[in-house]
Design a protein around this motif. Structure first.
Motif: not given
Length: 775
Positions: A546-553, A585-591
């Motif tokens: 539920a948290a999203g792949s970005r948060e998990l990474a 690979r995550t779209d919403d990740v910040a630089e």
């Protein structure tokens, strides 16, 4: 709140957890050494004051003599009632004597936040090009550094409410002269010379009134002296009464009769009521009676009462009433000296504000209902004016509203908070923490948590968001143990809710909080507990999804970093490398998140002994770190320090020492010399010198570290014991066996007494001592 809290990457301890990144996303501007920055063309921050000034010759002469005899390091305090003329006197001196000083600086010192905002504005005036490029903490450091590097300046600290707010600034004010104004009557004996400022002499008070009325000496109204006496010779009240008489075209006797009709017992039940407050309350009543045909005038005053007294953006009155009526109301109030109007900002006396926000059921302009309505409107206006995000493009806008948020947090009781104010406080804490203002963020963070719990409930997601922000501020400020305590106490409220995994936002908040708790344990010296929490969080996130792949990474990367610190660098490389690929690979990740993970991977390669790979990756990521975060940001400096370790491992001690020196200076500038990261960077530099056999440089550094550890943590702290062991080893390598044995014997005894003889640290130190004795 500015959206859902992110689960931040915690590479190092300078900036951690959700919404806790001190970001700078513009190319750094080359900085001139602060000692070479020239003063501004004129005074900075001196507020507009009435052109009328009478008397006070003895006080002005006293300042002349004090500042002439002691060209630097002189501090003079004026204390007394509100409205007595302390600020006016200071402003008169600052303006008329400006040519005697290299720089004149006026700072509103009503709170630590207001003081910080003034220092930020001063740095901006000195170097306008840095205003939107540097976080507030860096700007304040440059402002304070400028005062320490230059001499012959005049600093005014106006309206000090807490001596501790200015103590640190005064301690470094050895090269200039300082005027302090305050209502506080005691506690100044350790600061400087202090005088109680009383009312002007009767003839001076009358001269002030006649000046406002525009009456010459040959045409003195007979009742002028009586009116001044009735007003307690309070300059603020005299000026406002005179403005009323002049604007209304009435006589002094007529005004005296109006004054008689105003309640004489105003504030009779208020513990805070003073003679000056009662006087202004009566003048207020008379003036607003006159402005009855402009009903917006009273509302404007009541709304402005909840903000900081100076620098109030006019836009905060947008929506208070029809634009034309608001403009006319401001103009009328300025005409009666109830406020000062500039094109973009307004100024109002703190005493007038106090009256305006104090309910009085017998005063039609200050009924409890009217004051409450104004408070709610002031909150909503400020919330609407605050930027949506703490991104660099909004830094200047945040700095403009921050003093007013701080004032609001002070004036509004928690039980009167609204959802708008609770969210506004949370956003302000996020901004302060990302700016590196950790102490201010923590102070406001406690208030934000209390506000959210009162408005939304102790187990609400907004309260959890506030708790995480508070924990991040404490942790980043070097108080990881406090962050652990706060989160451990409060997290069970949220983890016991069976519906949390069903709500993606609530689940993300909870994972964010657990991430912050794990990192707080890491920084507090318990990495194994941190690993347990990280692994449980990762497992829950993978299971619930539920948290999203970005948060998990991001959490996976933090877990890898902690495995590295417990001696599993290869495991760390695998986890961090996987996390980095997931982020890319995550779209919403910040630089900045990708860069943070890349820097963590460099550190892991270094810890695993892959020095060439670590060095190559460091040089690849450094330009991007400097571009995004800035050259002195703690995250950039952390990478520099890690690269220094890699060069040391590769045998290039010269390059290692150079990078370590950069890290030491940068951390001391950005975090302060006593921050744990700054202390560790000094230890790393000392270690390089020791490895190189440069004992002349290594020993003083190790000795200074021991002194600082003992000063900061006490003699029995583990950090102090380890610092003593390192100093002993350094003396042994320098062939000073006698001193080395003495220090190591002391360290071994303290470790045994404090930790017990079977503790790993105690056994390790005892083993070193035994080896020294055998050799």
């Amino acid at each position: 709140m500015t959206g859902s809290p992110d689960i931040g990457v915690n590479s190092g301890i300078a900036s951690t957890g959700p919404n806790a990144l001190n970001l700078q996303v513009r190319a750094p501007v080359p900085r001139t050494p602060v000692r070479e920055v020239p003063p501004t063309a004129g005074p900075v921050g001196v507020p507009w004051r009435s052109r009328l000034f009478v008397g006070r010759e003895s006080e002005l002469t006293r300042l002349d003599e004090l500042f002439e005899d002691r060209a630097a390091g002189a501090v003079h305090v004026f204390h007394g009632l509100g409205g007595i003329g302390k600020s006016t006197l200071a402003a008169r001196y600052a303006v008329t004597r400006a040519g005697r000083f290299t720089q004149v600086l006026w700072l509103n010192a009503t709170s630590a936040t207001a003081l910080g905002s003034g220092l930020t504005a001063f740095a901006t005036a000195l170097e306008p090009g840095l205003s939107s490029e540097l976080p507030a903490e860096d700007l304040r450091d440059r402002a304070v550094g400028w005062l320490r590097e230059h001499e012959g300046w005049l600093l005014v600290l106006d309206n000090v409410n807490h001596i501790d707010d200015v103590r640190g600034l005064l301690a470094g004010a050895a090269k200039g002269c300082v005027i302090v104004t305050s209502r506080l009557t005691t506690g100044w004996h350790h600061v400087g010379e202090a005088d109680r400022l009383g009312p002007p002499e009767p003839d001076e008070a009358r001269e002030l009134l006649l000046g406002v009325l525009g009456t010459g000496d040959g045409d003195v109204p007979a009742d002028a002296g009586e009116l001044c006496v009735r007003l307690g010779r309070l300059p603020l009240a005299i000026e406002q009464a005179g403005a009323y008489i002049a604007e209304s075209g009435i006589g002094i006797r007529d005004y005296l009769e109006l004054l008689d009709q105003a309640p004489a017992d105003t504030f009779k039940d208020s513990a805070e009521g003073t003679d000056s407050e009662r006087t202004i309350a009566r003048v207020w009543r008379v003036t607003l009676d006159r402005l009855a045909q402009r009903p917006w005038a009273a509302r404007i005053l009541r709304v402005l009462a909840w903000y900081s007294p100076e620098g109030i953006p006019r836009r905060l009155l947008d929506g208070v009433g029809p634009p034309r009526d608001v403009r006319e109301g401001v103009r009328a109030l300025a005409g009666y000296s109830m406020l000062v109007a500039a094109p973009d900002v307004l100024t109002i006396h703190p005493l007038v504000q106090f009256v305006a926000r104090t309910p009085d059921p017998d005063d039609a302009y200050r009924t409890p209902e009217a004051v409450e309505g104004a408070r709610l409107m002031a909150i909503d206006q400020l919330a609407a004016a605050a930027p949506a995000t703490p991104d660099p493009d909004n830094w200047l806008a945040w700095r403009a509203v921050l003093p007013h948020i701080d004032a609001m947090a002070t004036y509004v009781p928690v039980e009167a908070d609204t959802a708008s104010l609770a969210r506004l406080l949370g956003s302000a804490v996020t901004f302060l923490e990302r700016q590196g203002s950790y102490e201010a963020a923590a102070e406001l963070g406690f208030r934000a948590v209390e506000s959210a719990a009162t408005v939304f409930g102790r187990a609400h997601g907004q309260t959890l968001y506030a708790l995480v922000n508070l924990a991040n501020a404490l942790q980043s400020g070097g108080k990881a143990a406090s962050a652990v305590e706060i989160l451990e106490e409060n997290l069970p409220l949220f983890m016991s809710d069976p519906d949390t995994p069903l709500d993606p936002l609530a689940f993300k908040w909870l994972c964010s909080a657990r991430n912050s708790l794990a990192h707080a344990y890491h920084d507090a010296g318990d990495p194994h507990r941190a690993i347990t929490i990280y692994e449980e969080t990762v497992a829950d996130m993978e299971r619930e999804g539920a948290a999203g792949s970005r948060e998990l990474a991001l959490v996976r990367g933090n877990l890898g970093h902690t495995w590295q610190d417990v001696g599993e660098p290869e495991k760390a490389i695998g986890l961090i490398g996987t996390a980095l690929e997931e982020l890319r690979r995550t779209d919403d990740v910040a630089e900045y998140e990708v860069l943070d993970m890349r820097a963590m991977l460099v550190d892991a390669y270094n810890a695993a002994g892959h020095y060439r790979r670590a060095i190559a990756d460091f040089h690849a990521v450094l330009p991007d770190l400097e571009r995004v975060f800035g050259p002195d940001h703690p995250k950039t400096l952390m990478a520099v320090g890690n690269a220094a370790n890699a060069y040391q491992g590769a045998g290039n001690l010269v390059r290692s020492a150079s990078l370590n020196r950069r890290a030491v200076k940068g951390f001391e500038r950005s975090l302060g010399p006593d921050h744990p990261t700054a202390l560790q960077s000094r230890r790393n530099l000392a270690g390089v010198y020791e490895t190189a056999g440069n004992h002349g440089r290594a020993l003083p550094l190790f000795a200074a570290l021991l002194a600082d550890r003992e000063r900061l943590h006490g003699r029995d702290a583990v950090a102090t014991i380890l610092a003593r062991r390192e100093l002993a080893a350094a003396h042994y390598h320098a062939r000073d066996r006698q001193l080395a044995l003495s220090l190591m014997t002391t360290a071994a005894g303290e470790a045994r007494r404090v930790l017990g003889k079977n503790h790993p640290v105690a056994r390790s130190i005892r083993g070193e001592l035994d080896r020294m004795l055998r050799l």
